[in-house]
Design a protein around this motif. Structure first.
Motif, PDB file in Angstrom:
ATOM      1  N   VAL A  54      15.458   3.951  17.781  1.00 47.08           N
ATOM      2  CA  VAL A  54      14.989   4.306  18.974  1.00 47.08           C
ATOM      3  C   VAL A  54      16.125   4.375  19.666  1.00 47.08           C
ATOM      4  O   VAL A  54      17.173   3.590  19.865  1.00 47.08           O
ATOM      5  CB  VAL A  54      13.984   3.681  19.903  1.00 47.08           C
ATOM      6  N   GLN A  55      16.835   5.722  20.153  1.00 50.11           N
ATOM      7  CA  GLN A  55      18.075   6.001  20.783  1.00 50.11           C
ATOM      8  C   GLN A  55      17.722   6.777  22.261  1.00 50.11           C
ATOM      9  O   GLN A  55      17.038   7.427  22.633  1.00 50.11           O
ATOM     10  CB  GLN A  55      18.665   6.961  19.965  1.00 50.11           C
ATOM     11  N   ASN A  56      18.766   6.554  23.118  1.00 54.05           N
ATOM     12  CA  ASN A  56      18.906   7.149  24.543  1.00 54.05           C
ATOM     13  C   ASN A  56      19.774   8.330  24.118  1.00 54.05           C
ATOM     14  O   ASN A  56      21.122   8.084  24.175  1.00 54.05           O
ATOM     15  CB  ASN A  56      19.586   6.115  25.399  1.00 54.05           C
ATOM     16  N   ALA A  57      18.942   9.398  24.263  1.00 51.17           N
ATOM     17  CA  ALA A  57      19.569  10.661  24.019  1.00 51.17           C
ATOM     18  C   ALA A  57      19.015  11.917  24.664  1.00 51.17           C
ATOM     19  O   ALA A  57      17.681  11.857  24.996  1.00 51.17           O
ATOM     20  CB  ALA A  57      19.779  10.964  22.460  1.00 51.17           C
ATOM     21  N   ASP A  58      19.678  12.776  25.232  1.00 53.39           N
ATOM     22  CA  ASP A  58      19.395  13.829  25.674  1.00 53.39           C
ATOM     23  C   ASP A  58      18.716  14.842  24.533  1.00 53.39           C
ATOM     24  O   ASP A  58      19.599  15.593  23.841  1.00 53.39           O
ATOM     25  CB  ASP A  58      20.291  14.771  26.598  1.00 53.39           C
ATOM     26  N   LEU A  59      17.519  15.011  24.266  1.00 48.98           N
ATOM     27  CA  LEU A  59      16.924  15.801  23.152  1.00 48.98           C
ATOM     28  C   LEU A  59      17.506  15.306  21.750  1.00 48.98           C
ATOM     29  O   LEU A  59      16.757  14.337  21.226  1.00 48.98           O
ATOM     30  CB  LEU A  59      17.281  17.130  23.358  1.00 48.98           C
ATOM     31  N   PHE A  60      18.386  15.744  21.304  1.00 50.93           N
ATOM     32  CA  PHE A  60      18.807  15.445  19.616  1.00 50.93           C
ATOM     33  C   PHE A  60      19.772  14.378  19.544  1.00 50.93           C
ATOM     34  O   PHE A  60      20.761  14.090  20.300  1.00 50.93           O
ATOM     35  CB  PHE A  60      19.433  16.850  19.245  1.00 50.93           C
ATOM     36  N   PRO A  61      19.358  13.543  18.565  1.00 49.14           N
ATOM     37  CA  PRO A  61      20.479  12.744  18.053  1.00 49.14           C
ATOM     38  C   PRO A  61      21.445  13.388  17.171  1.00 49.14           C
ATOM     39  O   PRO A  61      21.333  14.739  17.050  1.00 49.14           O
ATOM     40  CB  PRO A  61      19.599  11.504  17.087  1.00 49.14           C
ATOM     41  N   GLU A  62      22.588  12.801  16.668  1.00 50.50           N
ATOM     42  CA  GLU A  62      23.465  13.282  15.835  1.00 50.50           C
ATOM     43  C   GLU A  62      22.811  13.782  14.712  1.00 50.50           C
ATOM     44  O   GLU A  62      21.905  12.826  14.180  1.00 50.50           O
ATOM     45  CB  GLU A  62      24.537  12.501  15.891  1.00 50.50           C
ATOM     46  N   GLY A  63      23.436  14.522  13.742  1.00 51.67           N
ATOM     47  CA  GLY A  63      23.082  14.930  12.376  1.00 51.67           C
ATOM     48  C   GLY A  63      21.997  15.923  12.315  1.00 51.67           C
ATOM     49  O   GLY A  63      21.615  16.359  13.200  1.00 51.67           O
ATOM     50  N   ARG A  64      21.415  15.878  11.087  1.00 46.81           N
ATOM     51  CA  ARG A  64      20.472  16.891  10.691  1.00 46.81           C
ATOM     52  C   ARG A  64      19.113  16.084  10.035  1.00 46.81           C
ATOM     53  O   ARG A  64      19.698  14.975   9.494  1.00 46.81           O
ATOM     54  CB  ARG A  64      21.051  17.977   9.795  1.00 46.81           C
ATOM     55  N   ALA A  65      18.153  16.963  10.087  1.00 54.29           N
ATOM     56  CA  ALA A  65      16.826  16.095   9.427  1.00 54.29           C
ATOM     57  C   ALA A  65      16.264  17.284   8.767  1.00 54.29           C
ATOM     58  O   ALA A  65      16.392  18.377   9.076  1.00 54.29           O
ATOM     59  CB  ALA A  65      16.065  15.566  10.615  1.00 54.29           C
ATOM     60  N   SER A  66      15.186  16.559   8.009  1.00 49.66           N
ATOM     61  CA  SER A  66      14.222  17.574   7.137  1.00 49.66           C
ATOM     62  C   SER A  66      13.236  17.967   8.212  1.00 49.66           C
ATOM     63  O   SER A  66      12.575  19.070   8.107  1.00 49.66           O
ATOM     64  CB  SER A  66      13.441  16.906   6.037  1.00 49.66           C
TER      65      SER A  66
END
Length: 399
Positions: A272-284
């Protein structure tokens, strides 16, 4: 810190911390009210913009609030007939009925007026969140959950806000059953005050049955954008996804999601991260369930429903390509209620998807099951009857 000021029964000037979940400024005019204050007087003062700080019996304050609700709901036969005739004449002159968009804006105006009047009945709170009134319940835990532990000074808030907090406290204790999470008792989500509750199960069912994209990623990672209670992250983990990165910017939502995932035994598999929309990186897989109506929220607590100028929706679409692996998918969960209300067209949605360099590869639909969908007295009944909730499967458009 906002302060509210008034004159007490001895004629002394008094002030306290002002608390408002709707983000409204402290009222400029405050009068004391007690068991001798009539509902008609209270209603007149509230409509004029004067707040009433209650000094009497707590249960009588609740009865007064109910009386104010009845006055807001009541339309006398004479006024009703006059309004009906005016509406009929206007429709005859214009040869058209009010548009769904006009009905929506009128509904919101009525809701705002209702909130102003009902929010005018205020309660005092001691520094420990106790209420110094006769027969007042112990609401300290509900206040701590909504306002935090730092009750170091006396404060004032509306009775309406308090009832919302105590109601949320009960929901938080017992939780909401989510069939998409599996069998009881390991399928309950405990929403916090101010965090959107997963009572509408149709969109959760769509996430539970949509086909997962096959990217070959090991371990298989998904992003949950705007996680709220953490329910979608939990559903994804139940689908055997290895790891979910869940983001939000609301402190209540972040705490709520972490708590729910811990209760479900999934905390090790979800970050669980505090972020504006996206976290870092890429996902499937990148899932987002933005607020469904592109309108301006009138209070912070409405941000889960209204997405001003479609900021979250467009932010998600425009950032999706940069966060998807090859063959990965973005799942956009969106109701078409805005289309039926004339707030956004289907063509505009499809154009936004295309402009973001995305293509639609599939869509799953579900009809809502909530009570308002079949309530003919609801002002937006026609739009709600036609509403469909969809899970749009999006991929990066090949060059």
């Amino acid at each position: 810190m906002n302060q509210i000021s008034w004159t007490d029964a001895e004629g002394q000037a008094v002030s306290a911390l002002w608390r408002s979940e709707r983000g409204t400024p402290p009222p400029k005019r405050v009068v004391l009210a007690d068991d001798s204050t009539s509902a008609d007087t209270a209603y007149r003062l509230a409509c004029e913009g004067t707040a009433l700080l209650w000094c009497g019996d707590f249960h009588n304050a609740r009865q007064l609030l109910q009386a104010l609700m009845r006055r807001l709901d009541k339309v006398s036969p004479a006024k009703g007939a006059k309004a009906a005739k005016a509406a009929k004449d206007a429709a005859k002159d214009a040869a058209v009925a009010p548009s769904p968009t006009e009905a929506f804006h009128r509904h919101r105006q009525a809701q705002a007026q209702r909130a102003r009047v009902l929010g005018a009945l205020l309660l005092p709170f001691a520094a420990d969140y106790s209420i110094p009134l006769r027969r007042a319940p112990d609401v300290r835990q509900a206040c701590i959950e909504a306002w935090g532990e730092g009750g170091a000074v006396a404060s004032v808030a509306s009775l309406r806000d308090l009832l919302g907090m105590t109601g949320a406290h009960e929901w938080r204790k017992k939780g909401v059953e989510v069939p998409a999470l599996g069998a009881a008792p390991h399928n309950r989500i405990h929403p916090y005050y101010g965090v959107f509750s997963p009572l509408r199960g149709e969109y959760l069912g769509l996430v539970a049955r949509a086909p997962l994209p096959k990217t070959g990623q090991v371990p298989y990672v998904a992003f949950d954008i705007g996680t709220g209670t953490g329910v979608l992250a939990a559903v994804l983990i139940r689908r055997q996804i290895d790891h979910v990165m869940a983001t939000d910017q609301d402190p209540r939502a972040l705490a709520c999601a972490q708590d729910n995932l811990t209760r479900l035994g999934l905390a090790a598999q979800v970050s669980v991260q505090n972020a504006d929309l996206f976290p870092e990186g890429r996902a499937s897989l990148v899932v987002c369930n933005p607020p469904w109506l592109p309108a301006r929220p009138s209070s912070p607590i409405e941000r889960a429903v209204y997405d001003e100028e479609s900021r979250m929706l467009l932010g998600y679409l425009n950032g999706l390509a940069a966060h998807l692996l090859p063959k990965g998918e973005g799942w956009l969960i969106l109701s078409d209620l805005a289309e039926h209300l004339g707030l956004r067209s289907r063509d505009a949605l499809l154009a936004a998807i295309a402009q973001a360099g995305l293509q639609v590869v599939g869509r799953l639909d579900a009809k809502p099951q909530h009570p308002k969908a079949t309530d003919p007295s609801d002002p937006l009944h026609a739009a709600r009857m036609a509403e469909v909730t969809s899970l749009w499967r999006l991929r990066v458009l090949k060059p």
